[in-house]
Design an enzyme around this catalytic site. Structure first.
Site, PDB file in Angstrom:
ATOM      1  N   ILE A  81      -8.946  17.694  17.508  1.00  0.00           N
ATOM      2  CA  ILE A  81      -7.831  17.639  18.452  1.00  0.00           C
ATOM      3  C   ILE A  81      -8.198  18.564  19.597  1.00  0.00           C
ATOM      4  CG2 ILE A  81      -6.559  19.452  17.209  1.00  0.00           C
ATOM      5  CD1 ILE A  81      -3.947  18.040  18.063  1.00  0.00           C
ATOM      6  N   GLU A 115      -9.360  21.716   9.576  1.00  0.00           N
ATOM      7  CA  GLU A 115     -10.193  22.917   9.556  1.00  0.00           C
ATOM      8  C   GLU A 115     -10.158  23.512  10.950  1.00  0.00           C
ATOM      9  OE1 GLU A 115     -13.628  20.840   8.483  1.00  0.00           O
ATOM     10  OE2 GLU A 115     -13.250  20.942   6.353  1.00  0.00           O
ATOM     11  N   TYR A 127      -0.955  26.030  14.479  1.00  0.00           N
ATOM     12  CA  TYR A 127      -0.894  25.354  13.179  1.00  0.00           C
ATOM     13  C   TYR A 127       0.085  26.038  12.235  1.00  0.00           C
ATOM     14  CZ  TYR A 127      -5.157  23.076  14.875  1.00  0.00           C
ATOM     15  OH  TYR A 127      -6.069  22.376  15.621  1.00  0.00           O
TER      16      TYR A 127
END
Length: 163
Positions: A81, A115, A127
């Site tokens: 991303i 990851e 995140y």
């Protein structure tokens, strides 16, 4: 828009689109600027086909971000991303990640895995604030100019979208 600085990104004027080859090639430029050791162009473009999904974030018809998902049964891995470098820090990363989580729900995923480089503090905070939790550390996973860096494996449980 890779490498172009935009004064202000209007997130309400953005759209998400599943990438075809042309959009994937535009997203690849962002991948290259965001990664120390980018994938090959062929590998990146292969991610428009099942079991992968490549989604792009469009602004004024230009690709300004992307996300690549690997979908295997009910487990989804966010493979990559990124947002164009000149547009980072304006909420587009959160906007893209929120879309990924909604897509995981649409796919009836049980978990979303990813990851992240240990040194990527901005992404780690994003995140964690989006419900991801640390699962494990992968020693020496990412290459660097002078060695290797650990990856942090994270997971977010996904709730199915109500009918």
């Amino acid at each position: 828009m890779a490498g172009i600085v935009c004064a202000k990104l209007n997130l309400q004027a953005t759209t998400f689109c599943q990438a075809d080859e042309a959009l994937a090639l535009a997203a690849y430029a962002i991948h290259q600027e965001a990664q120390y050791a980018p994938w090959s162009e062929a590998t990146f473009v292969d991610c428009i086909s099942s079991p992968y999904e490549c989604w792009v974030l469009l602004h004024d018809g230009q690709v300004v971000g992307f996300a690549i998902l690997l979908v295997v049964l009910d487990e989804i891995t966010l493979m990559d991303i990124a947002i164009s470098a000149g547009l980072r820090g304006q909420g587009a990363g959160k906007h893209m990640l929120d879309f990924v989580i909604r897509r995981c729900e649409q796919l009836n995923g049980s978990n979303c895995f990813l990851e992240v480089r240990e040194s990527n503090l901005v992404a780690r905070k994003l995140y964690l604030n989006s419900g991801f939790e640390l699962l494990e550390r992968r020693k020496g996973y990412y290459p660097l100019a002078n060695g290797r860096e650990d990856a942090l494996m994270m997971v977010r449980p996904i709730s199915a979208v109500a009918p």
